[in-house]
Design a protein around this motif. Structure first.
Motif, PDB file in Angstrom:
ATOM      1  N   MET A  60      66.844  63.619  -5.635  1.00 20.31           N
ATOM      2  CA  MET A  60      65.854  62.627  -5.209  1.00 20.31           C
ATOM      3  C   MET A  60      65.786  61.535  -6.263  1.00 20.31           C
ATOM      4  SD  MET A  60      62.616  64.556  -3.519  1.00 20.31           S
ATOM      5  CE  MET A  60      61.895  63.310  -2.504  1.00 20.31           C
ATOM      6  N   LEU A  61      66.233  60.370  -5.897  1.00 14.77           N
ATOM      7  CA  LEU A  61      66.222  59.248  -6.834  1.00 14.77           C
ATOM      8  C   LEU A  61      64.800  58.758  -7.046  1.00 14.77           C
ATOM      9  CD1 LEU A  61      69.293  57.292  -5.439  1.00 14.77           C
ATOM     10  CD2 LEU A  61      69.247  58.942  -7.313  1.00 14.77           C
ATOM     11  N   ASP A  62      64.511  58.317  -8.258  1.00 15.03           N
ATOM     12  CA  ASP A  62      63.167  57.851  -8.606  1.00 15.03           C
ATOM     13  C   ASP A  62      62.897  56.413  -8.186  1.00 15.03           C
ATOM     14  OD1 ASP A  62      61.980  60.088  -9.616  1.00 15.03           O
ATOM     15  OD2 ASP A  62      62.428  59.662 -11.701  1.00 15.03           O
ATOM     16  N   THR A  63      63.611  55.935  -7.213  1.00 16.84           N
ATOM     17  CA  THR A  63      63.463  54.559  -6.765  1.00 16.84           C
ATOM     18  C   THR A  63      62.292  54.431  -5.794  1.00 16.84           C
ATOM     19  OG1 THR A  63      65.869  54.483  -6.820  1.00 16.84           O
ATOM     20  CG2 THR A  63      64.754  52.607  -5.826  1.00 16.84           C
ATOM     21  N   PRO A  64      61.346  53.532  -6.084  1.00 15.34           N
ATOM     22  CA  PRO A  64      60.242  53.327  -5.134  1.00 15.34           C
ATOM     23  C   PRO A  64      60.750  52.766  -3.805  1.00 15.34           C
ATOM     24  CG  PRO A  64      59.764  52.311  -7.263  1.00 15.34           C
ATOM     25  CD  PRO A  64      61.201  52.715  -7.282  1.00 15.34           C
ATOM     26  N   GLU A  65      60.152  53.225  -2.725  1.00 11.25           N
ATOM     27  CA  GLU A  65      60.518  52.756  -1.381  1.00 11.25           C
ATOM     28  C   GLU A  65      59.762  51.477  -1.036  1.00 11.25           C
ATOM     29  OE1 GLU A  65      62.779  54.100   0.638  1.00 11.25           O
ATOM     30  OE2 GLU A  65      63.188  55.855  -0.598  1.00 11.25           O
ATOM     31  N   GLU A  66      60.319  50.741  -0.109  1.00  8.48           N
ATOM     32  CA  GLU A  66      59.622  49.579   0.436  1.00  8.48           C
ATOM     33  C   GLU A  66      59.095  49.970   1.810  1.00  8.48           C
ATOM     34  OE1 GLU A  66      60.296  44.844   1.359  1.00  8.48           O
ATOM     35  OE2 GLU A  66      61.809  45.950   0.248  1.00  8.48           O
ATOM     36  N   PHE A  67      57.795  49.830   1.994  1.00  5.08           N
ATOM     37  CA  PHE A  67      57.182  50.180   3.266  1.00  5.08           C
ATOM     38  C   PHE A  67      57.267  49.027   4.259  1.00  5.08           C
ATOM     39  CE2 PHE A  67      54.397  53.438   0.928  1.00  5.08           C
ATOM     40  CZ  PHE A  67      55.221  54.491   1.297  1.00  5.08           C
ATOM     41  N   SER A  68      56.966  49.347   5.503  1.00  7.34           N
ATOM     42  CA  SER A  68      57.074  48.349   6.571  1.00  7.34           C
ATOM     43  C   SER A  68      55.933  47.336   6.554  1.00  7.34           C
ATOM     44  CB  SER A  68      57.142  49.047   7.934  1.00  7.34           C
ATOM     45  OG  SER A  68      55.956  49.791   8.154  1.00  7.34           O
ATOM     46  N   SER A  69      54.874  47.612   5.799  1.00  3.97           N
ATOM     47  CA  SER A  69      53.769  46.652   5.729  1.00  3.97           C
ATOM     48  C   SER A  69      53.081  46.727   4.362  1.00  3.97           C
ATOM     49  CB  SER A  69      52.732  46.927   6.830  1.00  3.97           C
ATOM     50  OG  SER A  69      51.981  48.093   6.543  1.00  3.97           O
ATOM     51  N   LYS A  70      52.498  45.606   3.978  1.00  5.86           N
ATOM     52  CA  LYS A  70      51.732  45.563   2.726  1.00  5.86           C
ATOM     53  C   LYS A  70      50.504  46.468   2.820  1.00  5.86           C
ATOM     54  CE  LYS A  70      52.786  41.264   0.400  1.00  5.86           C
ATOM     55  NZ  LYS A  70      52.251  40.032  -0.144  1.00  5.86           N
ATOM     56  N   GLU A  71      49.900  46.511   4.005  1.00  4.84           N
ATOM     57  CA  GLU A  71      48.706  47.341   4.195  1.00  4.84           C
ATOM     58  C   GLU A  71      49.005  48.806   3.874  1.00  4.84           C
ATOM     59  OE1 GLU A  71      45.411  48.528   7.617  1.00  4.84           O
ATOM     60  OE2 GLU A  71      47.117  47.278   8.182  1.00  4.84           O
ATOM     61  N   LEU A  72      50.144  49.304   4.347  1.00  4.45           N
ATOM     62  CA  LEU A  72      50.517  50.687   4.070  1.00  4.45           C
ATOM     63  C   LEU A  72      50.824  50.859   2.585  1.00  4.45           C
ATOM     64  CD1 LEU A  72      51.052  53.538   5.044  1.00  4.45           C
ATOM     65  CD2 LEU A  72      53.398  52.833   5.606  1.00  4.45           C
ATOM     66  N   ALA A  73      51.495  49.893   1.988  1.00  2.00           N
ATOM     67  CA  ALA A  73      51.803  49.959   0.554  1.00  2.00           C
ATOM     68  C   ALA A  73      50.516  50.012  -0.273  1.00  2.00           C
ATOM     69  CB  ALA A  73      52.656  48.758   0.151  1.00  2.00           C
ATOM     70  N   MET A  74      49.499  49.269   0.142  1.00  2.00           N
ATOM     71  CA  MET A  74      48.218  49.281  -0.568  1.00  2.00           C
ATOM     72  C   MET A  74      47.550  50.649  -0.448  1.00  2.00           C
ATOM     73  SD  MET A  74      47.025  45.478   0.528  1.00  2.00           S
ATOM     74  CE  MET A  74      45.657  45.150  -0.567  1.00  2.00           C
ATOM     75  N   LYS A  75      47.626  51.250   0.726  1.00  2.00           N
ATOM     76  CA  LYS A  75      47.070  52.592   0.914  1.00  2.00           C
ATOM     77  C   LYS A  75      47.802  53.589   0.011  1.00  2.00           C
ATOM     78  CE  LYS A  75      45.334  52.176   5.646  1.00  2.00           C
ATOM     79  NZ  LYS A  75      43.969  52.599   5.330  1.00  2.00           N
ATOM     80  N   PHE A  76      49.123  53.440  -0.063  1.00  2.00           N
ATOM     81  CA  PHE A  76      49.923  54.324  -0.909  1.00  2.00           C
ATOM     82  C   PHE A  76      49.495  54.210  -2.372  1.00  2.00           C
ATOM     83  CE2 PHE A  76      53.461  55.168  -3.719  1.00  2.00           C
ATOM     84  CZ  PHE A  76      53.911  56.400  -3.277  1.00  2.00           C
ATOM     85  N   ILE A  77      49.319  52.995  -2.852  1.00  2.00           N
ATOM     86  CA  ILE A  77      48.888  52.788  -4.246  1.00  2.00           C
ATOM     87  C   ILE A  77      47.546  53.469  -4.492  1.00  2.00           C
ATOM     88  CG2 ILE A  77      48.005  51.057  -5.879  1.00  2.00           C
ATOM     89  CD1 ILE A  77      50.995  50.993  -5.871  1.00  2.00           C
ATOM     90  N   LYS A  78      46.603  53.294  -3.583  1.00  2.00           N
ATOM     91  CA  LYS A  78      45.280  53.906  -3.755  1.00  2.00           C
ATOM     92  C   LYS A  78      45.383  55.426  -3.806  1.00  2.00           C
ATOM     93  CE  LYS A  78      42.751  50.098  -1.601  1.00  2.00           C
ATOM     94  NZ  LYS A  78      41.929  49.689  -0.442  1.00  2.00           N
TER      95      LYS A  78
END
Length: 143
Positions: A60-78
């Motif tokens: 499993m590479l330690d590379t962060p994924e890019e999500f399909s929306s900023k809203e989902l990415a913000m939820k992930f960060i939280k």
């Protein structure tokens, strides 16, 4: 919020990568990851096995994924900040990885810092996580 199976898988995978950044997995992280995995539709055995094997998984590479929306990415960060703080500290490697994730998903660095401060000021872990609002959509309706 409706999300794809791919986004759900990347959400779980991303949080797994996060919990291994400090090279230790605490009981609170295990319990939270089981809860997250269940919410995202993963089998209990799969979650438990994956969590226990993440430290030694070199595939499993330690590379962060890019999500399909900023809203989902913000939820992930939280949720990532909540998970990182579940052992009462955000390890520098965890914070750096979350910053890389935010960058990759084109989230404002000031927003990230603000969320980091809010999370750090909480006296206890939130009962409700962002993942609780996610619904996996397994296929798109035919038009």
């Amino acid at each position: 919020m409706n999300i794809t199976v791919m986004d759900g898988s990347n959400y779980f995978k991303g949080l797994l990568l996060l919990i291994r950044k400090d090279r230790k997995i605490t009981e609170s992280e295990i319990e939270m990851m089981k809860r997250i995995g269940k919410k995202l539709g993963f089998e209990k055995d799969f979650c438990e096995e994956t969590i226990m094997e993440i430290l030694g998984n070199k595939f499993m590479l330690d590379t962060p994924e890019e999500f399909s929306s900023k809203e989902l990415a913000m939820k992930f960060i939280k949720d990532g900040l909540t998970l990182a703080l579940s052992d009462d500290e955000v390890h520098p490697a965890e914070e750096e990885w979350l910053k890389l994730f935010a960058e990759k998903n084109k989230l404002d660095s000031e927003w990230f810092c603000s969320e980091r401060e809010k999370a750090a000021k909480r006296n206890s872990l939130p009962v409700k996580m962002e993942v609780d609002d996610l619904i996996i959509i397994h296929s798109k309706p035919l038009i």
